[in-house]
Design a protein around this motif. Structure first.
Motif, PDB file in Angstrom:
ATOM      1  N   VAL A 166       6.545  18.266   0.618  1.00  0.00           N
ATOM      2  CA  VAL A 166       7.304  18.621  -0.226  1.00  0.00           C
ATOM      3  C   VAL A 166       6.415  19.566  -1.356  1.00  0.00           C
ATOM      4  O   VAL A 166       7.144  20.552  -1.885  1.00  0.00           O
ATOM      5  CB  VAL A 166       8.219  17.420  -0.846  1.00  0.00           C
ATOM      6  N   VAL A 167       5.401  18.889  -1.770  1.00  0.00           N
ATOM      7  CA  VAL A 167       4.633  19.690  -2.959  1.00  0.00           C
ATOM      8  C   VAL A 167       4.110  20.882  -2.400  1.00  0.00           C
ATOM      9  O   VAL A 167       4.258  22.098  -3.075  1.00  0.00           O
ATOM     10  CB  VAL A 167       3.529  18.642  -3.385  1.00  0.00           C
ATOM     11  N   ARG A 168       3.738  21.139  -1.058  1.00  0.00           N
ATOM     12  CA  ARG A 168       2.943  22.268  -0.753  1.00  0.00           C
ATOM     13  C   ARG A 168       4.143  23.147  -0.463  1.00  0.00           C
ATOM     14  O   ARG A 168       3.800  24.513  -0.623  1.00  0.00           O
ATOM     15  CB  ARG A 168       2.245  22.092   0.565  1.00  0.00           C
ATOM     16  N   GLN A 192       5.446  13.420   1.259  1.00  0.00           N
ATOM     17  CA  GLN A 192       5.153  14.080  -0.034  1.00  0.00           C
ATOM     18  C   GLN A 192       4.402  15.056  -0.399  1.00  0.00           C
ATOM     19  O   GLN A 192       4.770  16.296  -1.097  1.00  0.00           O
ATOM     20  CB  GLN A 192       4.782  12.824  -0.887  1.00  0.00           C
ATOM     21  N   GLN A 193       3.491  15.263   0.320  1.00  0.00           N
ATOM     22  CA  GLN A 193       2.584  16.198   0.444  1.00  0.00           C
ATOM     23  C   GLN A 193       3.210  17.625   0.974  1.00  0.00           C
ATOM     24  O   GLN A 193       3.124  18.728   0.519  1.00  0.00           O
ATOM     25  CB  GLN A 193       1.159  15.978   1.519  1.00  0.00           C
ATOM     26  N   VAL A 228      -0.104   4.404   1.261  1.00  0.00           N
ATOM     27  CA  VAL A 228       1.247   4.068   1.445  1.00  0.00           C
ATOM     28  C   VAL A 228       1.823   5.053   2.069  1.00  0.00           C
ATOM     29  O   VAL A 228       2.899   4.840   2.956  1.00  0.00           O
ATOM     30  CB  VAL A 228       1.882   3.984  -0.236  1.00  0.00           C
ATOM     31  N   GLU A 229       1.600   6.323   1.932  1.00  0.00           N
ATOM     32  CA  GLU A 229       2.517   7.470   2.525  1.00  0.00           C
ATOM     33  C   GLU A 229       2.021   7.538   4.125  1.00  0.00           C
ATOM     34  O   GLU A 229       3.047   7.502   4.810  1.00  0.00           O
ATOM     35  CB  GLU A 229       1.967   8.923   2.040  1.00  0.00           C
ATOM     36  N   SER A 265       1.806  13.835   5.117  1.00  0.00           N
ATOM     37  CA  SER A 265       2.649  13.093   4.554  1.00  0.00           C
ATOM     38  C   SER A 265       3.848  13.969   4.058  1.00  0.00           C
ATOM     39  O   SER A 265       3.840  15.039   3.881  1.00  0.00           O
ATOM     40  CB  SER A 265       2.116  12.200   3.170  1.00  0.00           C
ATOM     41  N   ALA A 292      14.373  16.825  -7.060  1.00  0.00           N
ATOM     42  CA  ALA A 292      13.378  16.533  -5.947  1.00  0.00           C
ATOM     43  C   ALA A 292      13.362  15.054  -5.563  1.00  0.00           C
ATOM     44  O   ALA A 292      13.308  14.691  -4.378  1.00  0.00           O
ATOM     45  CB  ALA A 292      12.075  16.786  -6.844  1.00  0.00           C
ATOM     46  N   ARG A 293      13.863  14.341  -6.496  1.00  0.00           N
ATOM     47  CA  ARG A 293      13.441  12.625  -6.100  1.00  0.00           C
ATOM     48  C   ARG A 293      14.666  12.501  -5.049  1.00  0.00           C
ATOM     49  O   ARG A 293      14.378  11.643  -4.104  1.00  0.00           O
ATOM     50  CB  ARG A 293      14.089  11.773  -7.318  1.00  0.00           C
ATOM     51  N   LYS A 329       5.271   0.565   4.071  1.00  0.00           N
ATOM     52  CA  LYS A 329       4.990   0.985   2.746  1.00  0.00           C
ATOM     53  C   LYS A 329       4.445  -0.213   1.837  1.00  0.00           C
ATOM     54  O   LYS A 329       3.425  -0.243   1.243  1.00  0.00           O
ATOM     55  CB  LYS A 329       6.179   1.543   2.082  1.00  0.00           C
TER      56      LYS A 329
END
Lengths: 471, 290
Positions: free
Chosen positions: B92-94, B89-90, B148-149, B87, B53-54, B138
């Motif tokens: 990726v998570v969703r 990150q959001q 930051v996002e 974002s 994931a990273r 950022k």
């Protein structure tokens, strides 16, 4: 450029404002030195005001849901923007800044924007935002620079995935899950607010209960409310390392457990903002985290005072204001009035928590015993009308069940209701006071009467028991 | 040609060409290329099968075409549930790692990466600049305790219009079988990159703050009262130019610390020092696939 003042105040949060205004009202020439472009300190920009604004929206949303659940099934959409929930925050902050700014101007206080550093005990070098330097000389210096979140190395706060209480409200969307590390006031406030917004929240703390400094009965009540919102508490849990793995934040515990969430909020206390003040040049030394002061908020250098978070607990906005005012009074030789040890504590969690005077365990420790009266909000007409039935008000009286020693409240309106108990304590009243006088009906304040009746019943039962035993 | 020179036009854009470019941009048919190295990595079997994931997260932050397409799909009716994804990150998570993997592959195959048609060096420089601007934005947000996002996206996409305009210009000139002159490229970019970027931001359903940063970051440089998003994007852009184009000299560093945009965000020279200290990390991030 150099300017000379009677009093220079470093910081414009609650302590700094009140110190400056008190000194100006005494006719002194006063300067406030503040890093931000507008007054208010962390209280306005990162802390009290923004978090309470989010809480207010959350409460309104939950109250609306509660009152309409028979007709509509409402749920906040996943990914709701936090900014949308704080839509009126800018207006609240602007209003507060304008009011503080006006107050400073009205009192003829000079506002110097910059970062202060002692050059000598009476001179502060102020680094302006454009990089320039100016000097402020003063006969009296009052330090009120506030505090910032403590961030231990094993919890690498990046303000993106791992946040602290200064950055948590910069979120632009509600995370699906949140780990809150710590279980103090700030932790429990944010944990319950986010849980009430539908975020899956887990509090992790080394203590057995959240809000561990309170009466355990009150802490358990808070916990029950938090769990009813869907929150989880992991107590007696020592954390080892937090890390973002690209998808989630993992918090490794000493027992091997891995607590995972989309975001982590680190709330492991606060430290005084002492960096860059160059206290040594003023002849001051600080403890690891705070500036030491006497009962007049005077440091070891007689003309330098300190107030607010920079001197350590209780670090509440209300107590900081009073410390600032008292520091200025003492420095200027003005009477400050009697100092009361009775500072109420208000915790703006969901449910709200407040306390004043002695708790039940403290009364037992101090006096060997006590009598306690309880009122559940479910027994109050107002509680039912407002849909607030899960509250509890607890009156702590002496062992005879007569003299008021303290009050603790869990439930909506607790931070307002507590002041009735505070007034009773200040005036050394008996609990009968709450029976002898008429209260408005229906109100939540009626809880005082219900709890007082509970105490009087116990008193009478004990008296009957004593008579029976004697007969 | 450095990224700043693209805006330094000395000739005017002919009206007919301006209309033609606008039509091409608004047709939605232009496909922005991806960084070849990013695409190659995404196509490699090892990455496809074993990327964590990273690693995936880091990669999608580097390429504005990939990032924009992920946000576009995340905000489509199939995924968004009516609420904007704001974002990466959001997203990726969703959407989940598997779906992101599939999506990145689709973007690679669609983007025409192997036909990076035009001005390859220039496009590469623009990509590096945008990645560095995002990364610096950022850092600015971190110091301010701002989001930051969101700041990253404002920095990453602030000049999204430049490659779009160049692409449209080369397409237009292809029919005439002649490459556009340097001056014409500069004129087209100067005149059209802001509306083109803003158009694409709307089309990709990028967050409002990004559209605002695209539309207003030049106004921020002129001292106009604009949002913090726009000032952050402009500052990210200045920092990127300093880090990628101005070497390690002390005068340039001093000048960067004195940039008039810092006080607009209530940031002090000591805050500027903190942000500038991230130069090596940012350059490494921006040049990783260049």
């Amino acid at each position: 450029m150099s300017a000379r003042y009677d009093v220079a105040v470093v910081g414009s949060g609650p302590a700094g404002q009140k110190a400056a205004i008190q000194a100006a009202k005494a006719g002194r020439r006063v300067a406030v030195i503040e890093k931000q472009s507008s007054a208010g300190g962390a209280c306005v920009h990162f802390g009290t005001i923004p978090s309470k604004t989010l809480r207010e929206t959350t409460l309104a949303w939950n109250a609306f849901r509660r009152k309409t659940r028979e007709t509509v099934d409402l749920k906040l959409p996943e990914n709701t923007k936090v900014a949308a929930l704080m839509a009126h925050l800018d207006a609240v902050i602007r209003g507060h800044q304008a009011y503080i700014g006006d107050q400073l101007r009205r009192n003829g206080i000079d506002y110097v924007q910059g970062i202060a550093r002692f050059k000598d005990p009476h001179t502060l070098a102020v680094r302006r935002i454009d990089g320039g330097l100016e000097e402020v000389g003063a006969g009296i210096v009052i330090l009120a620079p506030g505090s910032r979140p403590r961030t231990p190395p094993e919890v690498p706060v990046d303000h993106e995935h791992i946040l602290d209480s200064d950055s948590i409200l910069s979120l632009i969307y509600l995370p699906a899950s949140l780990t809150v590390l710590g279980a103090g006031v700030i932790a429990c406030e944010y944990a319950s607010i986010f849980a009430a917004l539908g975020v899956k929240v887990t509090i992790v703390d080394k203590g057995p209960l959240p809000l561990g400094f309170l009466d355990p009965e009150i802490s358990r009540r808070y916990l029950a409310g938090f769990e009813a919102l869907g929150g989880t508490f992991k107590g007696n849990a020592k954390h080892e390392q937090a890390e973002f793995d690209g998808l989630e934040v993992s918090l490794r515990l000493a027992n091997g457990e891995d607590v995972r969430a989309e975001k982590l909020l680190c709330t492991l206390g606060r430290v005084a903002c002492l960096d860059g003040l160059n206290l040594e040049a003023a002849g001051l030394c600080s403890t690891d985290r705070y500036i030491a002061v006497n009962e007049h908020f005077q440091t070891q250098v007689p003309h330098i005072y300190a107030a607010g978070d920079v001197i350590g607990p209780p670090a509440l906005a209300a107590s900081s204001m009073e410390q600032g005012r008292r520091a200025a009074c003492h420095a200027l030789g003005l009477p400050a009035g009697e100092r009361s040890a009775l500072t109420p504590v208000g915790i703006y969690a969901i449910p709200e928590v407040a306390s004043v005077g002695l708790s039940e365990p403290e009364a037992i420790k101090q006096f060997g015993g006590c009598m306690v009266g309880r009122a559940r909000f479910a027994e109050l007409a107002r509680g039912h009308i407002a849909g607030i039935t899960d509250g509890l008000l607890k009156i702590v009286a002496d062992a005879a069940g007569r003299k008021l020693l303290g009050v603790q409240i869990v439930g909506e309106g607790a931070a307002e209701l507590i002041h009735l108990g505070q007034m009773g304590l200040i005036h050394g009243c008996d609990v009968d006071l709450f029976i002898d006088y008429v209260f408005n009906f229906p109100t939540l304040a009626e809880a005082y009467r219900v709890a007082a009746f509970d105490l009087i019943e116990q008193r009478q039962a004990r008296a009957v028991g004593s008579v029976a035993a004697g007969a | 040609m450095a990224t700043e020179e693209l805006s330094a036009a000395t000739c005017a854009l002919p009206e007919a060409l301006r209309l033609d470019l606008t039509r091409r941009i608004e047709s939605g048919e232009l496909q922005l290329p991806m960084l070849p190295e990013v695409a190659r990595k995404l196509l490699s079997e090892e990455f496809r099968e074993r990327a964590t994931a990273r690693e995936m997260g880091e990669l999608i932050h580097r390429d504005q075409t990939l990032a924009g397409n992920i946000l576009r799909v995340a905000n489509s009716a199939a995924f968004s549930a009516g609420v904007p994804i704001v974002s990466l990150q959001q997203a990726v998570v969703r959407m989940g790692l598997e779906r992101i993997r599939e999506l990145t592959m689709a973007v690679v195959l669609e983007s025409g990466v192997f036909q990076v048609p035009v001005a390859k060096e220039r496009v590469l420089a623009l990509w590096k600049h945008s990645a560095a601007a995002g990364a610096f934005a950022k850092e600015v947000a971190r110091v301010r305790r701002a989001n930051v996002e969101g700041a990253f996206l404002c920095g990453l996409f602030h000049d999204l219009g430049k490659p779009v305009v160049l692409l449209a210009l080369f397409e237009a000139c292809k029919q005439k079988r002649e490459a556009p002159s340097e001056d014409l490229q500069a004129a087209a970019v100067k005149e059209l990159h802001v509306p083109a970027g803003h158009f694409l931001a709307r089309r990709w359903a990028l967050p409002d703050s990004v559209g605002d940063a695209i539309a207003s970051h030049h106004l921020a440089e002129q001292g106009e009262p604009v949002s913090d998003h726009a000032v952050t994007a402009a500052l990210g852009s200045h920092l990127a130019r300093w880090a990628l184009e101005q070497g390690d000299g002390e005068p340039a560093r001093e000048e960067m610390i004195r940039d008039a945009l810092w006080p607009r965000l209530n940031l002090y020279p000591s805050d500027a020092e903190t942000v500038l200290s991230k130069k090596a990390e940012v350059v490494k991030f921006a040049e990783a696939f260049g």
